[in-house]
Design an enzyme around this catalytic site. Structure first.
Site, PDB file in Angstrom:
ATOM      1  CB  CYS A  12      42.829  48.264  43.441  1.00  0.00           C
ATOM      2  SG  CYS A  12      41.770  47.345  42.289  1.00  0.00           S
ATOM      3  CG  HIS A  40      38.900  48.480  31.975  1.00  0.00           C
ATOM      4  ND1 HIS A  40      37.841  48.985  32.689  1.00  0.00           N
ATOM      5  CD2 HIS A  40      38.388  47.463  31.230  1.00  0.00           C
ATOM      6  CE1 HIS A  40      36.735  48.316  32.397  1.00  0.00           C
ATOM      7  NE2 HIS A  40      37.052  47.389  31.513  1.00  0.00           N
ATOM      8  CB  CYS A  96      36.608  43.151  43.392  1.00  0.00           C
ATOM      9  SG  CYS A  96      37.101  44.180  44.795  1.00  0.00           S
ATOM     10  CD  GLU A 130      31.808  48.529  40.202  1.00  0.00           C
ATOM     11  OE1 GLU A 130      31.134  49.037  41.127  1.00  0.00           O
ATOM     12  OE2 GLU A 130      33.005  48.829  40.000  1.00  0.00           O
ATOM     13  CB  CYS A 195      36.760  50.794  46.076  1.00  0.00           C
ATOM     14  SG  CYS A 195      38.237  49.911  46.642  1.00  0.00           S
ATOM     15  CG  ASN A 225      41.034  53.915  38.959  1.00  0.00           C
ATOM     16  OD1 ASN A 225      42.226  53.719  38.766  1.00  0.00           O
ATOM     17  ND2 ASN A 225      40.571  54.422  40.071  1.00  0.00           N
ATOM     18  CB  SER A 268      43.318  49.353  35.856  1.00  0.00           C
ATOM     19  OG  SER A 268      43.310  50.672  35.325  1.00  0.00           O
TER      20      SER A 268
END
Length: 287
Positions: A12, A40, A96, A130, A195, A225, A268
């Site tokens: 991303c 990750h 980010c 996060e 996101c 993710n 990722s």
């Protein structure tokens, strides 16, 4: 037989930006410290460590003096910035922009709700990098909810502002919001903080998974993710398999003799890793 890599897969924007920043610093300095895994994905970490990446934890950050340190895309809590200043460290902040905006929003919401006697709720995974950064914006007073079974921790008699970790599944978040609202007569204030690229990737995956007989989902074992997207993929196409690299490929996955194999990656997952999976797959199946 066709073997196709999804053209929208790969890092991303936030991860791509963080890694580009790190590689630039490594070319200049030869080595640099990063708090936690910059991404990750175990294979990408191995590649970057060979270039000079040194991963440290928060205890290591506290001991670091007069050096440079990079904050990854996941973001850090205010306490980490205080250590940077105290230890005279040069900070390369690769947080980010989407996460940074969410940090600011959740901090402002918490400050406002403290005055009103309200509460701030975060839908996220406990211990995720996060989430640690987001919780830190509220002095860890924010109510963390990992799933619908934990909504009893939310007081239905108080105003409520809800946010989501940027990589959470949009449908799960909507379901959670509905259940929170059903418990109270006070209208909750819900923020769409997932996101956009993550949400789009989920929709893209649903379409992609239906186009192929077999799906090879490439992701990191520790990636939130990856787990979310693979779950979506498996629900749509039962002939979906999770792998961290080409070494995980198994001939038994292809016993049904699929005519079309699709390769999809998490936000990722580096493109070079998906290309390796494709090459190994072609070799195994004599394509």
């Amino acid at each position: 037989m066709r073997i196709v890599i999804d053209n929208g897969s790969g890092f991303c924007f936030g991860v791509r930006r963080a890694i580009a920043t790190l590689e630039q610093e490594l070319r200049r300095k030869g080595s640099i410290h990063c708090v936690g895994d910059i991404v990750h994905n175990e294979r990408e970490i191995e590649r970057l460590q060979k270039l000079g990446l040194k991963i440290i934890d928060n205890a290591g950050l506290s001991k670091l003096k007069n050096s440079s340190v990079l904050f990854r895309a996941h973001g850090e809590p205010p306490a980490s910035y205080e250590i940077v200043e105290k230890n005279n460290l040069k900070l390369i902040d690769a947080t980010c922009p989407v996460v940074l905006k969410l940090q600011q929003s959740i901090r402002l919401a918490w400050q406002k709700q403290k005055k009103l006697g309200g509460q701030v709720v975060l839908f996220g995974k406990k211990g995720h990098a996060e989430v640690i950064g987001l919780m830190g914006q509220t002095d860890n007073e924010c109510i963390l909810v990992e799933d619908e079974s934990q909504i009893d921790s939310i007081d239905p008699n108080k105003p409520c502002v809800v946010f989501a970790q940027t990589t959470k599944d949009p449908q799960q978040y909507m379901s959670l919001l509905q259940k929170i609202q059903a418990r109270t007569s006070i209208k909750i204030e819900a923020h769409n903080s997932i996101c956009r690229q993550m949400a789009d990737r989920a929709e893209q995956l649903k379409s992609f998974a239906l186009q192929y007989d077999t799906i090879l989902f490439v992701g990191g074992a520790k990636s939130s993710n990856s787990k979310v997207l693979y779950g979506i993929c498996k629900d749509i196409n039962p002939s979906s398999y999770f792998l961290t690299s080409e070494e995980d490929l198994q001939m038994s996955w292809f016993e049904s003799k699929p005519e079309a194999i699709g390769i999809f990656g998490a936000t990722s997952t580096p493109l070079w890793l998906m290309e390796r999976v494709k090459a190994r797959c072609m070799e195994m199946l004599n394509v």
